[in-house]
Design a protein around this motif. Structure first.
Motif, PDB file in Angstrom:
ATOM      1  N   SER A   2       0.833  -1.199   0.000  1.00 17.33           N
ATOM      2  CA  SER A   2       0.000   0.000   0.000  1.00 17.33           C
ATOM      3  C   SER A   2       0.868   1.250   0.000  1.00 17.33           C
ATOM      4  O   SER A   2       1.992   1.232   0.501  1.00 17.33           O
ATOM      5  N   PRO A   3       0.353   2.344  -0.554  1.00 13.98           N
ATOM      6  CA  PRO A   3       1.138   3.584  -0.611  1.00 13.98           C
ATOM      7  C   PRO A   3       1.424   4.139   0.780  1.00 13.98           C
ATOM      8  O   PRO A   3       0.618   4.005   1.689  1.00 13.98           O
ATOM      9  N   LYS A   4       2.588   4.742   0.908  1.00 11.47           N
ATOM     10  CA  LYS A   4       2.966   5.406   2.154  1.00 11.47           C
ATOM     11  C   LYS A   4       3.068   6.898   1.879  1.00 11.47           C
ATOM     12  O   LYS A   4       3.656   7.307   0.883  1.00 11.47           O
ATOM     13  N   LYS A   5       2.493   7.696   2.778  1.00 12.64           N
ATOM     14  CA  LYS A   5       2.542   9.144   2.621  1.00 12.64           C
ATOM     15  C   LYS A   5       3.751   9.687   3.372  1.00 12.64           C
ATOM     16  O   LYS A   5       3.972   9.327   4.527  1.00 12.64           O
ATOM     17  N   ILE A   6       4.514  10.529   2.684  1.00 11.14           N
ATOM     18  CA  ILE A   6       5.690  11.149   3.288  1.00 11.14           C
ATOM     19  C   ILE A   6       5.728  12.633   2.939  1.00 11.14           C
ATOM     20  O   ILE A   6       5.075  13.072   1.995  1.00 11.14           O
ATOM     21  N   ILE A   7       6.509  13.373   3.719  1.00 11.75           N
ATOM     22  CA  ILE A   7       6.739  14.789   3.454  1.00 11.75           C
ATOM     23  C   ILE A   7       8.212  14.963   3.102  1.00 11.75           C
ATOM     24  O   ILE A   7       9.085  14.453   3.805  1.00 11.75           O
ATOM     25  N   LEU A   8       8.479  15.659   2.010  1.00 13.16           N
ATOM     26  CA  LEU A   8       9.844  15.990   1.605  1.00 13.16           C
ATOM     27  C   LEU A   8      10.061  17.477   1.809  1.00 13.16           C
ATOM     28  O   LEU A   8       9.212  18.283   1.440  1.00 13.16           O
ATOM     29  N   ARG A   9      11.195  17.826   2.376  1.00 14.70           N
ATOM     30  CA  ARG A   9      11.574  19.230   2.537  1.00 14.70           C
ATOM     31  C   ARG A   9      12.953  19.391   1.920  1.00 14.70           C
ATOM     32  O   ARG A   9      13.854  18.603   2.198  1.00 14.70           O
ATOM     33  N   PHE A  10      13.083  20.420   1.073  1.00  9.18           N
ATOM     34  CA  PHE A  10      14.357  20.589   0.389  1.00  9.18           C
ATOM     35  C   PHE A  10      14.740  22.058   0.278  1.00  9.18           C
ATOM     36  O   PHE A  10      13.892  22.934   0.286  1.00  9.18           O
ATOM     37  N   ASP A  11      16.035  22.282   0.205  1.00  9.26           N
ATOM     38  CA  ASP A  11      16.586  23.632   0.094  1.00  9.26           C
ATOM     39  C   ASP A  11      16.763  24.007  -1.368  1.00  9.26           C
ATOM     40  O   ASP A  11      16.654  23.172  -2.268  1.00  9.26           O
ATOM     41  N   LYS A  12      17.114  25.262  -1.599  1.00  7.54           N
ATOM     42  CA  LYS A  12      17.213  25.776  -2.972  1.00  7.54           C
ATOM     43  C   LYS A  12      18.287  25.073  -3.793  1.00  7.54           C
ATOM     44  O   LYS A  12      18.167  24.986  -5.003  1.00  7.54           O
ATOM     45  N   ASP A  13      19.317  24.533  -3.157  1.00 11.84           N
ATOM     46  CA  ASP A  13      20.388  23.906  -3.920  1.00 11.84           C
ATOM     47  C   ASP A  13      19.977  22.575  -4.562  1.00 11.84           C
ATOM     48  O   ASP A  13      20.672  22.074  -5.449  1.00 11.84           O
ATOM     49  N   ILE A  14      18.862  22.004  -4.169  1.00  8.07           N
ATOM     50  CA  ILE A  14      18.409  20.766  -4.809  1.00  8.07           C
ATOM     51  C   ILE A  14      17.045  20.892  -5.483  1.00  8.07           C
ATOM     52  O   ILE A  14      16.555  19.933  -6.057  1.00  8.07           O
ATOM     53  N   SER A  15      16.453  22.066  -5.463  1.00  7.64           N
ATOM     54  CA  SER A  15      15.120  22.226  -6.047  1.00  7.64           C
ATOM     55  C   SER A  15      15.114  22.068  -7.565  1.00  7.64           C
ATOM     56  O   SER A  15      14.071  21.788  -8.144  1.00  7.64           O
ATOM     57  N   ASP A  16      16.261  22.209  -8.203  1.00  2.00           N
ATOM     58  CA  ASP A  16      16.301  22.064  -9.658  1.00  2.00           C
ATOM     59  C   ASP A  16      16.785  20.685 -10.109  1.00  2.00           C
ATOM     60  O   ASP A  16      16.956  20.437 -11.291  1.00  2.00           O
ATOM     61  N   LYS A  17      16.973  19.756  -9.164  1.00  2.00           N
ATOM     62  CA  LYS A  17      17.409  18.401  -9.517  1.00  2.00           C
ATOM     63  C   LYS A  17      16.191  17.516  -9.791  1.00  2.00           C
ATOM     64  O   LYS A  17      15.142  17.680  -9.159  1.00  2.00           O
ATOM     65  N   PRO A  18      16.335  16.572 -10.703  1.00  2.00           N
ATOM     66  CA  PRO A  18      15.197  15.707 -11.064  1.00  2.00           C
ATOM     67  C   PRO A  18      15.008  14.533 -10.092  1.00  2.00           C
ATOM     68  O   PRO A  18      15.052  13.363 -10.478  1.00  2.00           O
TER      69      PRO A  18
END
Length: 133
Positions: A2-18
């Motif tokens: 079953s799917p698991k819900k998670i929260i991701l938090r990221f800084d500006k240095d990784i916001s443009d990574k795929p």
């Protein structure tokens, strides 16, 4: 699985990574983006549902990329005894988890669609929307 819900938090240095692409391609994870927000400083948060056999490896990849990962450990629920079906929550629910069923005009809550933004908790005049931890 079953799917698991998670929260991701990221800084500006990784916001443009795929990173979401990598989760799908390299770890064969099925991803449902429930909510995403990137502010003007390119810092962001995402609420995801993830499913797949390589779930743990995918989480490890995220952490190695500098993404802070936390499980979505709280949930919103509707106390049906308190609810008067006034509808105040239905107009502000961004995911459509709260809606008015017609023709009865009764407020319904689909917890599977809830993204735990807690806006409904703040606007409910009778405090029928509650948070469980």
């Amino acid at each position: 699985m079953s799917p698991k819900k998670i929260i991701l938090r990221f800084d500006k240095d990784i916001s443009d990574k795929p990173i979401i692409y990598r989760l799908a391609k390299d770890y064969d994870l099925v991803i449902n983006i429930i909510k995403a927000n990137v502010n003007p400083n390119k810092e962001g948060t995402m609420v995801l549902e993830l499913t797949g056999e390589k779930y743990d490896q995918g989480l490890e990849f995220l952490k190695n990329q500098g993404v802070r990962v936390q499980p979505l450990a709280e949930e919103v629920f509707r106390n049906e005894e308190k609810c008067t079906s006034c509808g105040a929550c239905t107009g502000i629910c961004p995911s459509g988890a709260l809606y008015i069923e017609r023709p009865s005009m009764e407020v319904k809550f689909d917890s599977d669609n809830c993204i735990v933004c807690q806006i409904c908790v703040k606007v409910c005049p009778v405090k029928a929307m509650e948070v469980r931890f």
